[in-house]
Motif scaffolding. Sequence first.
Motif, PDB file in Angstrom:
ATOM      1  N   THR A  16      -2.810  -4.550   1.917  1.00 22.88           N
ATOM      2  CA  THR A  16      -3.597  -5.264   2.927  1.00 22.88           C
ATOM      3  C   THR A  16      -3.271  -6.750   2.975  1.00 22.88           C
ATOM      4  O   THR A  16      -3.560  -7.405   3.973  1.00 22.88           O
ATOM      5  CB  THR A  16      -5.107  -5.063   2.707  1.00 22.88           C
ATOM      6  OG1 THR A  16      -5.457  -5.488   1.388  1.00 22.88           O
ATOM      7  CG2 THR A  16      -5.492  -3.609   2.906  1.00 22.88           C
ATOM      8  N   THR A  17      -2.645  -7.268   1.922  1.00 23.94           N
ATOM      9  CA  THR A  17      -2.280  -8.681   1.895  1.00 23.94           C
ATOM     10  C   THR A  17      -0.868  -8.926   2.429  1.00 23.94           C
ATOM     11  O   THR A  17      -0.641  -9.864   3.190  1.00 23.94           O
ATOM     12  CB  THR A  17      -2.369  -9.238   0.454  1.00 23.94           C
ATOM     13  OG1 THR A  17      -3.688  -9.013  -0.035  1.00 23.94           O
ATOM     14  CG2 THR A  17      -2.070 -10.716   0.412  1.00 23.94           C
ATOM     15  N   TYR A  19       1.386  -6.612   4.042  1.00 23.77           N
ATOM     16  CA  TYR A  19       1.952  -5.863   5.162  1.00 23.77           C
ATOM     17  C   TYR A  19       1.053  -5.997   6.381  1.00 23.77           C
ATOM     18  O   TYR A  19      -0.100  -5.589   6.348  1.00 23.77           O
ATOM     19  CB  TYR A  19       2.151  -4.387   4.787  1.00 23.77           C
ATOM     20  CG  TYR A  19       3.187  -4.230   3.713  1.00 23.77           C
ATOM     21  CD1 TYR A  19       4.534  -4.185   4.037  1.00 23.77           C
ATOM     22  CD2 TYR A  19       2.819  -4.179   2.379  1.00 23.77           C
ATOM     23  CE1 TYR A  19       5.499  -4.077   3.057  1.00 23.77           C
ATOM     24  CE2 TYR A  19       3.779  -4.073   1.377  1.00 23.77           C
ATOM     25  CZ  TYR A  19       5.107  -4.026   1.719  1.00 23.77           C
ATOM     26  OH  TYR A  19       6.059  -3.925   0.751  1.00 23.77           O
ATOM     27  N   PRO A  20       1.582  -6.541   7.459  1.00 23.84           N
ATOM     28  CA  PRO A  20       0.763  -6.688   8.670  1.00 23.84           C
ATOM     29  C   PRO A  20       0.534  -5.328   9.327  1.00 23.84           C
ATOM     30  O   PRO A  20       1.307  -4.386   9.122  1.00 23.84           O
ATOM     31  CB  PRO A  20       1.622  -7.591   9.563  1.00 23.84           C
ATOM     32  CG  PRO A  20       3.019  -7.344   9.111  1.00 23.84           C
ATOM     33  CD  PRO A  20       2.935  -7.053   7.640  1.00 23.84           C
ATOM     34  N   PRO A  21      -0.499  -5.221  10.118  1.00 27.25           N
ATOM     35  CA  PRO A  21      -0.734  -3.963  10.846  1.00 27.25           C
ATOM     36  C   PRO A  21       0.491  -3.583  11.673  1.00 27.25           C
ATOM     37  O   PRO A  21       1.137  -4.427  12.285  1.00 27.25           O
ATOM     38  CB  PRO A  21      -1.927  -4.306  11.744  1.00 27.25           C
ATOM     39  CG  PRO A  21      -2.651  -5.385  11.003  1.00 27.25           C
ATOM     40  CD  PRO A  21      -1.556  -6.200  10.362  1.00 27.25           C
ATOM     41  N   ARG A  65       1.005   0.878   8.031  1.00 29.05           N
ATOM     42  CA  ARG A  65      -0.299   0.212   8.012  1.00 29.05           C
ATOM     43  C   ARG A  65      -0.853   0.262   9.428  1.00 29.05           C
ATOM     44  O   ARG A  65      -0.204  -0.151  10.388  1.00 29.05           O
ATOM     45  CB  ARG A  65      -0.142  -1.239   7.551  1.00 29.05           C
ATOM     46  CG  ARG A  65      -1.434  -2.018   7.685  1.00 29.05           C
ATOM     47  CD  ARG A  65      -1.884  -2.629   6.401  1.00 29.05           C
ATOM     48  NE  ARG A  65      -3.219  -3.184   6.563  1.00 29.05           N
ATOM     49  CZ  ARG A  65      -3.474  -4.472   6.722  1.00 29.05           C
ATOM     50  NH1 ARG A  65      -2.504  -5.362   6.670  1.00 29.05           N
ATOM     51  NH2 ARG A  65      -4.715  -4.882   6.873  1.00 29.05           N
ATOM     52  N   ARG A  67      -3.256  -0.579  12.652  1.00 28.90           N
ATOM     53  CA  ARG A  67      -3.874  -1.766  13.240  1.00 28.90           C
ATOM     54  C   ARG A  67      -5.392  -1.618  13.211  1.00 28.90           C
ATOM     55  O   ARG A  67      -5.907  -0.503  13.179  1.00 28.90           O
ATOM     56  CB  ARG A  67      -3.399  -1.947  14.674  1.00 28.90           C
ATOM     57  CG  ARG A  67      -1.932  -2.307  14.773  1.00 28.90           C
ATOM     58  CD  ARG A  67      -1.441  -2.312  16.222  1.00 28.90           C
ATOM     59  NE  ARG A  67      -0.079  -2.782  16.302  1.00 28.90           N
ATOM     60  CZ  ARG A  67       0.988  -2.020  16.045  1.00 28.90           C
ATOM     61  NH1 ARG A  67       0.851  -0.764  15.707  1.00 28.90           N
ATOM     62  NH2 ARG A  67       2.206  -2.526  16.128  1.00 28.90           N
TER      63      ARG A  67
END
Length: 149
Positions: A16-17, A19-21, A65, A67
Amino acid sequence: MRILDRACVIVHQHITTLYPPGASLPSTKQLALAFGLPEKHVHQGLLRLDSLGEIALHTGSLPVRLRTREPHPRDRALHGAVRDRIRTGHFVPGQALPTGLLGEEFGLLPHHVQRALRFLTSEGTLRYDEYGAYGPGHYVPAALAEAAS
């Protein structure tokens, strides 16, 4: 804290830190090597994130990941069916959804059904009522059924 729980926290924080959605994630093996953790523990962490709807596993490629407010790919058929059944009056206002039957019909495990219904609740298609007429569960809201007719 058990090593498995700690591994799940590490995996969650990392993904969650960093890797962007919409981003593809490394393989379980690559993550295990990077963390110095057993592969089975990293896999359990990924399964938990999948159950929460933060990532999508088993999509035929690397994990992705999701969105914010993006439905899990495996839940889309259930979403459409619930919406259609509300619109056609199959599910009526105040009715608790038969989650076990829906899971069986769509080949989803109970925690995956809950993930799908959480999404429908967040968009207002359903409401969760801890003290509902038939016990805790997801219910068809009266306002939504009136708007559909």
